[in-house]
Design a protein around this motif. Structure first.
Motif, PDB file in Angstrom:
ATOM      1  N   VAL A  51      17.970  -3.338   0.271  1.00 40.53           N
ATOM      2  CA  VAL A  51      17.377  -3.573  -1.057  1.00 40.53           C
ATOM      3  C   VAL A  51      15.899  -3.171  -1.036  1.00 40.53           C
ATOM      4  CG1 VAL A  51      16.770  -5.323  -2.776  1.00 40.53           C
ATOM      5  CG2 VAL A  51      18.997  -5.428  -1.625  1.00 40.53           C
ATOM      6  N   GLN A  52      15.181  -3.600   0.001  1.00 43.57           N
ATOM      7  CA  GLN A  52      13.745  -3.296   0.066  1.00 43.57           C
ATOM      8  C   GLN A  52      13.504  -1.802   0.246  1.00 43.57           C
ATOM      9  OE1 GLN A  52      11.174  -4.995  -0.603  1.00 43.57           O
ATOM     10  NE2 GLN A  52      12.092  -7.017  -0.814  1.00 43.57           N
ATOM     11  N   ALA A  53      14.325  -1.157   1.058  1.00 40.29           N
ATOM     12  CA  ALA A  53      14.161   0.293   1.272  1.00 40.29           C
ATOM     13  C   ALA A  53      14.375   1.039  -0.044  1.00 40.29           C
ATOM     14  CB  ALA A  53      15.128   0.785   2.340  1.00 40.29           C
ATOM     15  N   VAL A  54      15.434   0.671  -0.761  1.00 41.62           N
ATOM     16  CA  VAL A  54      15.723   1.331  -2.045  1.00 41.62           C
ATOM     17  C   VAL A  54      14.580   1.069  -3.027  1.00 41.62           C
ATOM     18  CG1 VAL A  54      17.228   1.267  -4.070  1.00 41.62           C
ATOM     19  CG2 VAL A  54      18.224   1.325  -1.773  1.00 41.62           C
ATOM     20  N   ARG A  55      14.103  -0.167  -3.044  1.00 39.60           N
ATOM     21  CA  ARG A  55      13.036  -0.545  -3.986  1.00 39.60           C
ATOM     22  C   ARG A  55      11.788   0.318  -3.787  1.00 39.60           C
ATOM     23  NH1 ARG A  55      12.689  -5.234  -6.509  1.00 39.60           N
ATOM     24  NH2 ARG A  55      13.970  -6.356  -5.014  1.00 39.60           N
ATOM     25  N   HIS A  56      11.514   0.696  -2.549  1.00 39.29           N
ATOM     26  CA  HIS A  56      10.264   1.409  -2.277  1.00 39.29           C
ATOM     27  C   HIS A  56      10.436   2.925  -2.158  1.00 39.29           C
ATOM     28  CE1 HIS A  56       9.004  -2.711  -1.297  1.00 39.29           C
ATOM     29  NE2 HIS A  56       7.827  -2.286  -1.701  1.00 39.29           N
ATOM     30  N   LEU A  57      11.667   3.407  -2.233  1.00 36.40           N
ATOM     31  CA  LEU A  57      11.856   4.860  -2.152  1.00 36.40           C
ATOM     32  C   LEU A  57      11.380   5.530  -3.434  1.00 36.40           C
ATOM     33  CD1 LEU A  57      15.318   5.355  -0.398  1.00 36.40           C
ATOM     34  CD2 LEU A  57      13.177   6.461   0.245  1.00 36.40           C
ATOM     35  N   PRO A  58      10.689   6.656  -3.295  1.00 38.16           N
ATOM     36  CA  PRO A  58      10.269   7.377  -4.504  1.00 38.16           C
ATOM     37  C   PRO A  58      11.439   8.133  -5.125  1.00 38.16           C
ATOM     38  CG  PRO A  58       9.606   8.592  -2.554  1.00 38.16           C
ATOM     39  CD  PRO A  58      10.244   7.315  -2.061  1.00 38.16           C
ATOM     40  N   ALA A  59      11.288   8.475  -6.380  1.00 40.31           N
ATOM     41  CA  ALA A  59      12.323   9.248  -7.062  1.00 40.31           C
ATOM     42  C   ALA A  59      12.022  10.727  -6.894  1.00 40.31           C
ATOM     43  CB  ALA A  59      12.321   8.888  -8.546  1.00 40.31           C
TER      44      ALA A  59
ATOM     45  N   ASP B  25       0.863  -1.178   0.000  1.00 39.69           N
ATOM     46  CA  ASP B  25       0.000   0.000   0.000  1.00 39.69           C
ATOM     47  C   ASP B  25       0.900   1.228   0.000  1.00 39.69           C
ATOM     48  OD1 ASP B  25      -1.620   2.144   0.604  1.00 39.69           O
ATOM     49  OD2 ASP B  25      -2.531   1.247   2.384  1.00 39.69           O
ATOM     50  N   LYS B  26       0.897   1.966  -1.093  1.00 34.53           N
ATOM     51  CA  LYS B  26       1.832   3.095  -1.228  1.00 34.53           C
ATOM     52  C   LYS B  26       1.652   4.129  -0.120  1.00 34.53           C
ATOM     53  CE  LYS B  26       2.620   3.100  -6.237  1.00 34.53           C
ATOM     54  NZ  LYS B  26       3.648   2.124  -6.137  1.00 34.53           N
ATOM     55  N   LYS B  27       0.464   4.151   0.499  1.00 35.68           N
ATOM     56  CA  LYS B  27       0.227   5.152   1.546  1.00 35.68           C
ATOM     57  C   LYS B  27       0.553   4.624   2.935  1.00 35.68           C
ATOM     58  CE  LYS B  27      -3.092   7.931  -0.900  1.00 35.68           C
ATOM     59  NZ  LYS B  27      -4.415   8.529  -0.934  1.00 35.68           N
ATOM     60  N   ALA B  28       1.083   3.405   3.013  1.00 37.24           N
ATOM     61  CA  ALA B  28       1.330   2.812   4.331  1.00 37.24           C
ATOM     62  C   ALA B  28       2.745   3.044   4.820  1.00 37.24           C
ATOM     63  CB  ALA B  28       1.036   1.320   4.290  1.00 37.24           C
ATOM     64  N   ILE B  29       3.612   3.485   3.942  1.00 34.19           N
ATOM     65  CA  ILE B  29       5.005   3.700   4.359  1.00 34.19           C
ATOM     66  C   ILE B  29       5.492   4.982   3.710  1.00 34.19           C
ATOM     67  CG2 ILE B  29       5.965   2.271   2.479  1.00 34.19           C
ATOM     68  CD1 ILE B  29       8.014   1.287   4.665  1.00 34.19           C
ATOM     69  N   ASP B  30       6.223   5.768   4.474  1.00 39.09           N
ATOM     70  CA  ASP B  30       6.609   7.067   3.931  1.00 39.09           C
ATOM     71  C   ASP B  30       8.116   7.165   3.707  1.00 39.09           C
ATOM     72  OD1 ASP B  30       7.430   7.376   6.566  1.00 39.09           O
ATOM     73  OD2 ASP B  30       7.059   9.529   6.520  1.00 39.09           O
ATOM     74  N   LYS B  31       8.443   8.207   2.995  1.00 37.25           N
ATOM     75  CA  LYS B  31       9.808   8.438   2.548  1.00 37.25           C
ATOM     76  C   LYS B  31      10.791   8.572   3.705  1.00 37.25           C
ATOM     77  CE  LYS B  31      10.156  12.388   0.525  1.00 37.25           C
ATOM     78  NZ  LYS B  31       9.868  13.413  -0.480  1.00 37.25           N
ATOM     79  N   ALA B  32      10.370   9.298   4.747  1.00 33.88           N
ATOM     80  CA  ALA B  32      11.293   9.550   5.867  1.00 33.88           C
ATOM     81  C   ALA B  32      11.711   8.233   6.521  1.00 33.88           C
ATOM     82  CB  ALA B  32      10.617  10.467   6.881  1.00 33.88           C
ATOM     83  N   LEU B  33      10.737   7.351   6.706  1.00 28.02           N
ATOM     84  CA  LEU B  33      11.016   6.062   7.336  1.00 28.02           C
ATOM     85  C   LEU B  33      11.957   5.227   6.451  1.00 28.02           C
ATOM     86  CD1 LEU B  33      10.297   4.260   9.713  1.00 28.02           C
ATOM     87  CD2 LEU B  33       8.180   3.631   8.567  1.00 28.02           C
ATOM     88  N   LEU B  34      11.674   5.222   5.163  1.00 24.40           N
ATOM     89  CA  LEU B  34      12.512   4.451   4.229  1.00 24.40           C
ATOM     90  C   LEU B  34      13.921   5.025   4.142  1.00 24.40           C
ATOM     91  CD1 LEU B  34       9.893   3.859   1.396  1.00 24.40           C
ATOM     92  CD2 LEU B  34      10.948   2.088   2.802  1.00 24.40           C
ATOM     93  N   LEU B  35      14.010   6.346   4.160  1.00 24.69           N
ATOM     94  CA  LEU B  35      15.342   6.972   4.088  1.00 24.69           C
ATOM     95  C   LEU B  35      16.175   6.599   5.314  1.00 24.69           C
ATOM     96  CD1 LEU B  35      14.839  10.562   2.627  1.00 24.69           C
ATOM     97  CD2 LEU B  35      16.285   8.753   1.706  1.00 24.69           C
ATOM     98  N   ASN B  36      15.521   6.594   6.478  1.00 23.03           N
ATOM     99  CA  ASN B  36      16.239   6.211   7.703  1.00 23.03           C
ATOM    100  C   ASN B  36      16.796   4.799   7.585  1.00 23.03           C
ATOM    101  OD1 ASN B  36      15.995   8.542   9.124  1.00 23.03           O
ATOM    102  ND2 ASN B  36      14.091   7.951  10.164  1.00 23.03           N
ATOM    103  N   ILE B  37      15.972   3.904   7.057  1.00 22.97           N
ATOM    104  CA  ILE B  37      16.419   2.514   6.921  1.00 22.97           C
ATOM    105  C   ILE B  37      17.530   2.423   5.868  1.00 22.97           C
ATOM    106  CG2 ILE B  37      15.709   0.168   6.255  1.00 22.97           C
ATOM    107  CD1 ILE B  37      12.874   0.998   7.364  1.00 22.97           C
TER     108      ILE B  37
END
Lengths: 396, 280
Positions: free
Chosen positions: B165-173, B142-154
């Motif tokens: 790998v998963q964090a990079v895969r889901h980070l927006p451009a 769900d694209k609205k279930a995880i946000d950029k800040a959290l992914l960037l931290n990981i």
């Protein structure tokens, strides 16, 4: 932190930094105070409230639901009714729908007009009914006994009693035609609801049904929006200033975003806008009115996305019909219209349905908020604005 | 030329045969999918604290399979959700994983919140309901279930390679993520599986930095490095660009390396000749 501490410490900052638990404690405190605090809960129903900024969509929905459900205990003030109706009509979130249904039971007098919205909400959630609990914010799963969104809606229909008599055929259809879509518990609840409505109607025959809509569209005495120089970009990548499109002719302006997953909101808004445009053409107003949709999500909704989305919905693009984004100044548009939208980062976390009619000076003349506009009403208003525009141009 | 039509009769015959004789496993699933009593019994099994973990895993798996086509299961969604939410904290790791997977695939807010809380917490990886990499993958549905800040931290501080790998895969451009992603791309110590995803994320956000790095890397190591095909693909997929001269120079370099490149590199080179039309 407990509710008392929140209140005693003074009002907490109601913004995105407030923890969900502190928010819930505040709602609990207001709920305990009863009817006098009901008006204080109303602002918490607005999707654009600062307290929902930076929240995940599901968290914002849960918080709004918790606040809305509190009206069951405080009583439901008139100002809260449009929010309740909006949720019943457009939401697919079981928590919100359940909360709206509970809130209705806080009304001093059952209102027949809500029965139709409650029936429609059944069709929104019947494929995704979920357990709900509003006794406390944090719940320990699994619950040993629980209500669900459908059960809350049916309970409220039964509460409406004689006022909801007119929806008995709808409930009977659910039992006959769609029986297999419900489990035994829900089927029993529908049957009980039908029985209650029948018996209450016999005891207290309904004498009238108010025809005034619960959510009225509103004529607005427009002020200058002060965004005349904001840059817009259309579905073909053409850039122009706000005033170049929204001045000179009346216009219909909808807000949407392409990745909205709620079929009752953005997709329906654009289909509705297309209907309005077609109606304007049929009414011979071609070239006299402009039609536009501006995205809430200027980062993701690039010109190519806008074009593709618009074409898929039947938009007849042209000089007077465009989809747009405000690439760098959308905040100005949000402020000018006081749009009902909120974000986590740059991603929309919730929004309301919004269609505005602007006069030829670009001032807001009419607003259809929360529920989809009636196309005929919108077309009539635009025709009126066109006549007014012609009259003033000819100096009458 | 052989076409699908040539196989039509044979395919129809096989379908007919399959339709006449469903295997026993398929028939069992069909029967279960249509049975209110049996689905209710399975959900009760999930709610029973005495049910062994292996049976819980089997039951969740069966319900997940049946959910694709059962008309009965959606009528029990509230009961099933209640039971599965109760299993999120099961002492058995596989039960937790299956329960969270089922719920998050359906956008369950409680499961999403549980996973986000764990991602934001300082819990050791071993104490989390599921590994960070799986949590990201589940939330990423769900694209609205995880946000950029959290992914960037990981992404900046991943507990393991798979999480990166998963964090990079889901980070927006976008401009907020480009610098971090470029840093990972340029770090040869990072896993190739993560670095390989990055060219097609950053190429149209910070094309100047990306093209400069791709050119330098290709000049230095030719087409032989593992990352070379992904760099070439990233360059090929640059859309309209202000640094057209720099991009064209890099494309020329890539073409000159084609002969010595792997199949993957040559495939990327072929993309240079089929440019994607600019996003107006």
């Amino acid at each position: 932190m407990r509710a008392d501490a929140v209140i005693e410490a003074g009002l907490p900052r109601l913004d995105g930094s407030l923890s969900e638990q502190t928010f819930a404690a505040l709602v609990d405190r207001l709920r305990q105070r009863g009817g006098e605090s009901a008006p204080d809960l109303v602002p918490l129903l607005s999707v654009s409230h600062e307290v929902f900024r930076g929240r995940f969509a599901s968290s914002a929905a849960r918080m709004r639901a918790y606040a809305m459900a509190a009206f069951h205990d405080t009583g439901l003030p008139d100002q809260a009714v449009p929010y309740v109706v909006e949720v019943l009509e457009t939401s697919f979130d079981p928590n919100l729908v359940a909360a709206a249904a509970r809130a209705v039971r806080g009304m001093a007098v059952p209102d027949a007009r809500l029965a139709d919205y409650l029936i429609r909400s059944i069709y929104n959630i019947w494929q995704n009914d979920q357990p709900v609990s509003f006794e406390s914010y944090d719940v320990s799963w699994p619950l040993t006994s629980f209500s669900t969104a459908l059960l809350e809606v049916l309970g409220t229909l039964a509460w409406l009693a004689a006022s909801a008599h007119h929806v008995i055929p709808e409930l009977e259809t659910l039992l006959s035609t769609f029986s297999k879509r419900f489990n035994p518990r829900v089927r029993a609840s529908i049957a009980h609801c039908v029985e209650t409505l029948r018996s209450s109607a016999a005891d207290f025959p309904r004498t009238c049904c108010c025809s005034v809509p619960l959510v009225e569209s509103g004529a607005v005495t427009g002020e200058d929006l002060d965004i005349a120089s904001i840059e817009l970009e259309d579905q073909d990548g053409r850039r122009f200033e706000w005033r170049q499109f929204f001045r000179g002719k009346p216009s219909a302006l909808a807000f949407f975003y392409a990745t909205c997953m709620n079929p009752r909101k953005c997709a329906q808004t654009i289909y509705n806008l297309v209907n309005i445009h077609n109606g304007l053409l049929d009414a011979g107003l071609d070239g006299q009115v402009r039609v536009a949709a501006i995205t809430y999500d200027p980062q993701r909704d690039t010109p190519a996305v806008l074009r593709q989305y618009g074409e898929s919905k039947g938009m007849r693009f042209g000089a007077d019909c465009k989809m747009m984004r405000a690439p760098s100044q959308f905040d100005g548009v949000v402020d000018a219209f006081d749009l009902g939208v909120n974000y986590i980062g740059n991603q929309v976390n919730d929004h309301r349905v919004e269609l505005y009619l602007l006069d030829c000076e670009g001032k807001i003349a009419h607003a259809f908020l929360r529920l989809q506009a009636n196309p005929e009403h919108a077309i009539a208003e635009l025709a009126r604005l066109t006549s007014k525009s012609r009259a003033s141009a000819s100096g009458q | 030329m052989t076409t699908v039509s040539d196989y039509k009769a044979q395919l129809l015959q096989r379908l007919q045969k399959a339709g006449d004789q469903p295997d026993s496993g398929a028939q069992e699933m069909l029967d279960l999918a249509g049975s209110e009593e049996r689905i209710t019994a399975l959900i009760k099994l999930l709610s029973n604290p005495a049910t062994p973990a292996a049976d819980l895993v089997n039951a969740i798996g069966t319900l997940a399979a049946v959910s694709i086509f059962s008309k009965v299961l959606p009528t029990q969604s509230a009961e099933l959700t209640n039971a599965l939410r109760g299993l999120i904290n099961s002492p058995d790791a596989e039960v937790r994983r299956q329960a969270l997977s089922y719920l998050t695939l359906r956008g369950d807010a409680v499961a999403q919140q549980h996973l986000r809380s764990e991602l934001q917490s300082s819990k050791p990886e071993a104490d989390k309901s599921v590994p960070t990499s799986q949590a990201i993958a589940m939330l990423g549905v769900d694209k609205k279930a995880i946000d950029k800040a959290l992914l960037l931290n990981i992404a900046k501080n991943p507990p393991d390679d798979e999480s990166l790998v998963q964090a990079v895969r889901h980070l927006p451009a976008d401009k907020d993520t480009a610098a971090v992603l470029m840093g990972i791309l340029q770090d040869d110590s990072k896993p190739l599986a993560a670095r390989a995803l990055i060219p097609d994320i950053v190429n149209n956000v910070d094309s100047s930095a990306f093209t400069a790095y791709a050119k330098q890397k290709l000049e230095q190591y030719g087409a032989a490095s593992e990352i070379a095909p992904f760099l070439a693909s990233g360059v090929a997929n640059i859309q309209s660009d202000k640094n057209q001269h720099q991009v064209e120079e890099t494309k020329t370099l890539i073409r000159s390396l084609a002969a010595e490149g792997s199949d993957a590199f040559q495939k990327a080179v072929s993309q240079l000749n089929n440019p994607i039309l600019p996003d107006k």
